[in-house]
Design a protein around this motif. Structure first.
Motif, PDB file in Angstrom:
ATOM      1  N   UNK A 181       0.645  -1.144   0.041  1.00 42.84           N
ATOM      2  CA  UNK A 181      -0.012   0.009   0.029  1.00 42.84           C
ATOM      3  C   UNK A 181       0.694   1.236   0.030  1.00 42.84           C
ATOM      4  N   UNK A 182       2.223   1.141  -0.091  1.00 46.17           N
ATOM      5  CA  UNK A 182       3.238   2.136  -0.068  1.00 46.17           C
ATOM      6  C   UNK A 182       3.568   2.768  -1.340  1.00 46.17           C
ATOM      7  N   UNK A 183       4.024   3.911  -1.576  1.00 46.21           N
ATOM      8  CA  UNK A 183       4.826   4.413  -2.583  1.00 46.21           C
ATOM      9  C   UNK A 183       6.116   4.499  -1.970  1.00 46.21           C
ATOM     10  N   UNK A 184       7.229   3.652  -2.132  1.00 46.58           N
ATOM     11  CA  UNK A 184       8.269   3.544  -1.183  1.00 46.58           C
ATOM     12  C   UNK A 184       9.183   5.046  -1.261  1.00 46.58           C
ATOM     13  N   UNK A 207       6.088   8.018  -6.050  1.00 50.92           N
ATOM     14  CA  UNK A 207       4.659   8.520  -5.984  1.00 50.92           C
ATOM     15  C   UNK A 207       4.437   9.449  -6.940  1.00 50.92           C
ATOM     16  N   UNK A 208       3.570   9.127  -8.000  1.00 48.39           N
ATOM     17  CA  UNK A 208       3.422  10.144  -9.141  1.00 48.39           C
ATOM     18  C   UNK A 208       3.118  11.639  -8.418  1.00 48.39           C
ATOM     19  N   UNK A 209       2.797  11.571  -7.165  1.00 43.47           N
ATOM     20  CA  UNK A 209       2.522  13.268  -6.414  1.00 43.47           C
ATOM     21  C   UNK A 209       3.752  13.861  -6.261  1.00 43.47           C
ATOM     22  N   UNK A 228       6.503  10.397   7.779  1.00 45.38           N
ATOM     23  CA  UNK A 228       6.232  10.274   9.025  1.00 45.38           C
ATOM     24  C   UNK A 228       5.416   9.115   9.396  1.00 45.38           C
ATOM     25  N   UNK A 229       4.355   9.032   8.513  1.00 43.43           N
ATOM     26  CA  UNK A 229       3.243   8.190   8.803  1.00 43.43           C
ATOM     27  C   UNK A 229       3.323   6.778   7.838  1.00 43.43           C
ATOM     28  N   UNK A 230       4.803   6.426   7.711  1.00 43.94           N
ATOM     29  CA  UNK A 230       4.903   5.264   7.128  1.00 43.94           C
ATOM     30  C   UNK A 230       4.478   4.847   5.714  1.00 43.94           C
ATOM     31  N   UNK A 231       4.161   5.850   5.027  1.00 43.63           N
ATOM     32  CA  UNK A 231       3.547   5.664   3.622  1.00 43.63           C
ATOM     33  C   UNK A 231       4.640   5.716   2.465  1.00 43.63           C
TER      34      UNK A 231
END
Length: 536
Positions: A211-214, A282-284, A298-301
């Motif tokens: 579920x992450x974008x590393x 992450x494309x963002x 910080x949130x582990x995403x």
């Protein structure tokens, strides 16, 4: 090139040559100047003087009139600076307006080459190379550190340069990638040394945390992907993001080529496109705010982000300490790419322009001596960076500097209640840059020193030769530059994000040529040939 560079330096250092008529007679401009001022001398004006200075007001340490920096500077030099404060966010635009209107302060710092080019033809800024004889510390460092090739890249078509750059004894590589080392340990992976190895790491992170974008990045405003494109581009032998330039020197071909259509630029795009397509980047990253990128980390995403030493200590680690106390984030040496094990950093930094109006001042010589002392002398550089010995720092017999017990900066003394920048005004980006290696590294933590040792062991990149345009040529390319850069920026993102297939690369190159990319490069190579002929 070494011979040419030496000849050009001689040209620049001959401040009172027949080519520099304005520099000949300074008899009416010596009020307050020291009669004898040389390398290592403490500068003190012989009468109280004041100089206006454009001040880049940084939000991390907003300007305070009561800073010790100001009072101690006046005490030591008899100089009172009159800052014209401009917010960091508006600095470049405001500087252009002031210089263009003829209202600029006498001293104009925080100017990155080639930003000064826009002000040369109007005569609004001084050809500072005509006045280097007034600046013994600057001349000394140019000669001792063999900085002639770098200085020559600043020269205009008249053989002069109009920017006094910050000088480093050694290249200073600042930006790289920060990686969650605890996640590497969890996955049984070593710290990646190349971009290909980083790809493998990101794949493993994605497999464990689907579920992450590393990799989710910051520093994308106002330049989309500014930091990310810069550091990947450097490793691929090109200029992108923050450091994008239209022309890139090809040492093998001994010619300039158009950056945005080069094979190296395409390779960089292909690598980043692969990361996005596989959900690893992450494309963002190309549009989000710094705060959004920090929150994801910080949130582990996410687990990887662009960094320098200060943001690692001041931003990321405190963020993670609140949310994931077991996290361990490290800045790794710049991953190696097709360009090999290189140190892409320059030994020049942003610099200072001098308003042409300052030449008319009776205190002009004193001002140039002062600029030489604060920006180029060992003592002035130490003062600007560390402050006042006994108050903000101490120095042992071996010359090692240590912050005093109650003073903190870049996390070196976290228990200190006073901040060297915020409360005293030292280590300020308007005044503090460049210098000897030991001074440059004096605020580095042991881990940053390890990073620098790795980078300094790598081969420096080749300094491109001068290719200064004439006023007419510059006026012509100024009509081409914005449309070209906009097209490169837009399509770089489209290719990376998969909004345009890479199969259309040849069409994209043709579009650049329709926007005069070839004419642009032809002019640059013509300028390069002309400069070599005229100054060789």
């Amino acid at each position: 090139m070494a011979f040419v560079a030496a000849g050009l330096l001689t040209l620049g250092l001959a401040a009172c040559s027949e080519d520099a008529p304005d520099a000949k007679d300074l008899s009416g401009n010596r009020a307050g100047a020291m009669a004898a001022y040389g390398v290592g001398d403490a500068f003190t004006a012989t009468e109280p003087v004041s100089f206006s200075i454009l001040y880049n007001n940084h939000p991390s340490y907003p300007l305070k009139n009561e800073w010790l920096f100001w009072s101690e500077l006046t005490k030591r030099t008899n100089v009172k600076l009159e800052p014209v404060a401009v917010p960091l966010s508006d600095y470049e635009q405001k500087r252009s307006l002031l210089v263009g209107a003829g209202d600029a302060p006498m001293i104009i710092p925080k100017t990155y080459h080639p930003q000064e080019n826009a002000f040369v033809s109007s005569g609004a800024i001084l050809p500072v190379s005509d006045y280097l004889d007034l600046m013994p510390n600057l001349k000394d460092k140019i000669e001792r550190w063999n900085l002639q090739p770098e200085l020559d890249t600043l020269r205009q078509s008249d053989g002069k340069f109009y920017l006094l750059p910050g000088l480093h004894e050694k290249p200073w590589a600042e930006y790289s990638v920060a990686v969650r080392a605890d996640i590497l340990d969890q996955l049984g992976l070593a710290v990646p040394k190349t971009w290909d190895e980083l790809y493998t790491v990101l794949k493993a992170m994605k497999a464990r945390y689907p579920d992450s974008y590393p990799y989710s990045d910051r520093w994308s405003k106002p330049t989309p992907g500014g930091a990310l494109l810069r550091i990947v581009g450097e490793s691929y032998g090109t200029q992108a993001g923050w450091t994008f330039q239209h022309a890139t020197w090809d040492p093998a071909a001994q010619r300039f080529g158009y950056t945005g259509s080069s094979p190296q630029y395409r390779q960089m795009i292909e690598y980043l496109h692969r990361l996005v397509a596989e959900g690893l980047l992450d494309p963002e990253s190309f549009t989000q705010s710094d705060e959004q990128a920090r929150q994801k980390l910080a949130n582990g995403k996410s687990f990887v982000i662009s960094s320098n030493a200060q943001t690692l200590v001041n931003d990321y680690r405190p963020d993670l300490a609140k949310t994931q106390p077991g996290a361990k984030l490290v800045k790794i040496p710049l991953p190696v790419g097709p360009a090999g094990e290189i140190n892409p950093a320059s030994r020049l930094e942003n610099g200072v322009m001098i308003s042409a109006k300052a030449r008319e001042s009776k205190h002009f010589v004193a001002m140039m001596q002062f600029v030489d002392w604060i920006y180029y002398s060992d003592a002035g550089q130490e003062f600007a960076k560390w402050g006042v010995e006994g108050t903000t720092y101490t120095k042992d017999a071996a010359g090692k500097r240590t912050l005093t017990a109650d003073v903190n900066v870049v996390g070196l003394n976290p228990k200190g209640s006073k901040h060297l920048q915020k409360d005293f005004g030292f280590f300020n980006g308007v005044f503090s840059y460049g210098g000897k290696l030991d001074l440059m590294q004096s605020f580095f933590s042991p881990e940053e020193m390890e990073f620098q040792q790795v980078m300094n062991a790598r081969k420096p990149i080749e300094v491109p030769p001068p290719a200064p345009l004439t006023d007419t040529e510059r006026e012509q390319v100024s009509l081409w530059e914005t449309p070209l850069k906009d097209h490169v920026t837009q399509n770089t993102l489209k290719f990376i994000l998969g909004q345009r297939p890479l199969a259309e690369w040849d069409a994209y190159v043709a579009e650049l040529e329709a926007k005069h990319a070839k004419q642009y490069i032809d002019l640059v190579n013509k300028a390069h040939d002309r400069f070599q002929k005229d100054n060789g």
